[in-house]
Design an enzyme around this catalytic site. Structure first.
Site, mmCIF file in Angstrom:
data_model
loop_
_atom_site.group_PDB
_atom_site.id
_atom_site.type_symbol
_atom_site.label_atom_id
_atom_site.label_comp_id
_atom_site.label_asym_id
_atom_site.label_seq_id
_atom_site.Cartn_x
_atom_site.Cartn_y
_atom_site.Cartn_z
ATOM 1 N N SER A 16 5.640 -3.417 5.242
ATOM 2 C CA SER A 16 5.293 -3.604 6.648
ATOM 3 C C SER A 16 5.633 -5.041 7.016
ATOM 4 O O SER A 16 6.742 -5.499 6.767
ATOM 5 C CB SER A 16 3.824 -3.261 6.885
ATOM 6 O OG SER A 16 3.515 -3.295 8.256
ATOM 7 N N HIS A 43 7.029 0.228 8.433
ATOM 8 C CA HIS A 43 6.398 0.500 9.723
ATOM 9 C C HIS A 43 7.312 -0.012 10.836
ATOM 10 O O HIS A 43 7.682 -1.187 10.849
ATOM 11 C CB HIS A 43 5.036 -0.184 9.815
ATOM 12 C CG HIS A 43 4.061 0.324 8.803
ATOM 13 N ND1 HIS A 43 2.943 -0.383 8.417
ATOM 14 C CD2 HIS A 43 4.020 1.477 8.097
ATOM 15 C CE1 HIS A 43 2.258 0.320 7.528
ATOM 16 N NE2 HIS A 43 2.902 1.444 7.308
ATOM 17 N N ASP A 133 -1.857 0.439 3.656
ATOM 18 C CA ASP A 133 -0.969 1.600 3.544
ATOM 19 C C ASP A 133 -0.130 1.443 2.281
ATOM 20 O O ASP A 133 0.346 0.360 1.958
ATOM 21 C CB ASP A 133 -0.054 1.698 4.772
ATOM 22 C CG ASP A 133 0.696 3.026 4.836
ATOM 23 O OD1 ASP A 133 0.272 3.986 4.152
ATOM 24 O OD2 ASP A 133 1.689 3.102 5.572
#
Length: 349
Positions: A16, A43, A133
């Site tokens: 990310s 992401h 995540d």
């Protein structure tokens, strides 16, 4: 895709905020004869140029993942916006399944689907990023016999994702950005151990992300009802005890690690306080305007009453501002769950 006996020929990478430069350095250090397929989830926003960016520095062909495509070793496949990238047998699935940790594509669905399909053949890599995540997915890879790799948090621009993985998963290798590519090149050629029976919960959560099933009976199989509500659909959340890690999933299928729920609640509290602040500011301004109007009309008693109300509203404004400044700890302690802390450029990468 045919799998050479016993090697780690599936590598899944998730990142990310702060991961774009790391990914470029990883793929630049991969040899052109790599006997593994690489899958990447970062992401993103509504637009992604990540495949083209990586292709410029890679000896391996890099392409956006295509639904139903049969993948091959020596290729790098990149998730597209607004679709979970998943694996099944020898082909790619792109699914608009429920968001996980407020993201789609999310890292965990890719990692879980790879683990459920390829077991010990899989290497999972978690890079720089906010919140957690990738942790649950990396745990799934380990449970299915694969290898867990993280970027060294000291080397990561945003260390939260690698740190979370290291807290909850038995990590096999920790490396900085320059060492990750050569490390992967070595690991994919090493013998893989046996694949255990794939746990039921991993297969079940993979099916939910692939939109193959999602109902309350399924949620009861995964966990127990909690008092908390889903940040996205506001339905009830089921609590999943994942070997020391708290996770949540609603009946729609939205899934969260506990820190994402906490961050979302903080963001919602900030939004509500902002709305309340604006409302009281407007009420104070309107009461002052009405007071001035009544005084012009010679109705001093009513003007004084409205002026006092305006003063009360102004005091409320000060209280709300103090609460936002001193009491909104959740939003300040945790990175944004909506963006993962990514910059605009990274969201479009």
């Amino acid at each position: 895709m045919r799998h050479p006996a016993g090697i780690h020929d599936i590598a899944v990478i998730g990142g990310s905020a702060g991961s774009l430069e790391v990914l470029q350095r990883i793929v630049a250090n991969l040899p052109e004869d790599l006997p593994a397929a690489i899958f990447v989830v970062v992401h993103t926003g509504a637009v992604s140029h990540l495949a083209r960016i990586l292709d410029r520095v890679s000896a391996l062909p890099v392409m956006e993942a295509a639904n139903g495509a049969v993948f091959e070793p020596g290729h790098i496949y990149v998730a597209t916006p607004d679709r979970h990238l998943m694996l099944h047998d020898d082909h790619i699935l792109l699914r608009r399944g429920p968001r996980e940790n407020l993201s789609r594509p999310a890292i965990d669905p890719l990692f879980r689907s790879a683990a459920a399909t390829f077991g010990s053949h899989v290497i999972g890599v978690v890079l720089s990023g906010a919140l957690s995540d990738g942790t649950a997915g990396l745990k799934a890879i380990k449970r299915c016999g694969g290898l867990a790799v993280v970027q060294d948090p000291a080397d990561a621009m945003v260390p939260h994702m690698p740190q979370s993985a290291m807290r909850h998963v038995e990590i096999d290798h920790v490396a900085d950005a320059d060492a990750l590519g050569p490390l992967l090149a070595r690991l994919v050629r090493q013998p893989a151990g046996p694949t255990p029976e794939i746990p039921f919960d991993i297969r079940l959560e993979t099916a939910i992300a692939a939109q193959e099933l999602a109902d309350m009976k399924v949620d009861d199989m995964l966990g127990t009802p909690s008092r908390f509500t889903c940040p996205e659909c506001h339905g009830a959340l089921w609590e999943i005890e994942d070997n020391g890690m708290l996770r949540y999933r609603c009946h729609v299928g939205h899934a969260y690690n506990a820190d994402t729920v906490l961050s979302s609640q903080g963001a919602e509290a900030d939004r509500l306080l902002g709305t309340l602040l604006r409302s009281h500011q407007e009420r104070a301004a309107l009461a002052r305007r009405m007071s001035a109007h009544e005084r012009e009309q010679g109705r001093d008693g009513l003007a004084d009453h409205l002026a006092e109300r305006a003063l009360d509203y102004s005091r409320d404004v000060q209280l709300i501002m103090e609460l936002m400044r001193d009491g909104g700890g959740t939003a300040e302690m945790l990175p944004s769950a909506q963006s993962g802390g990514t910059t605009r450029d990274e969201q479009e990468a």
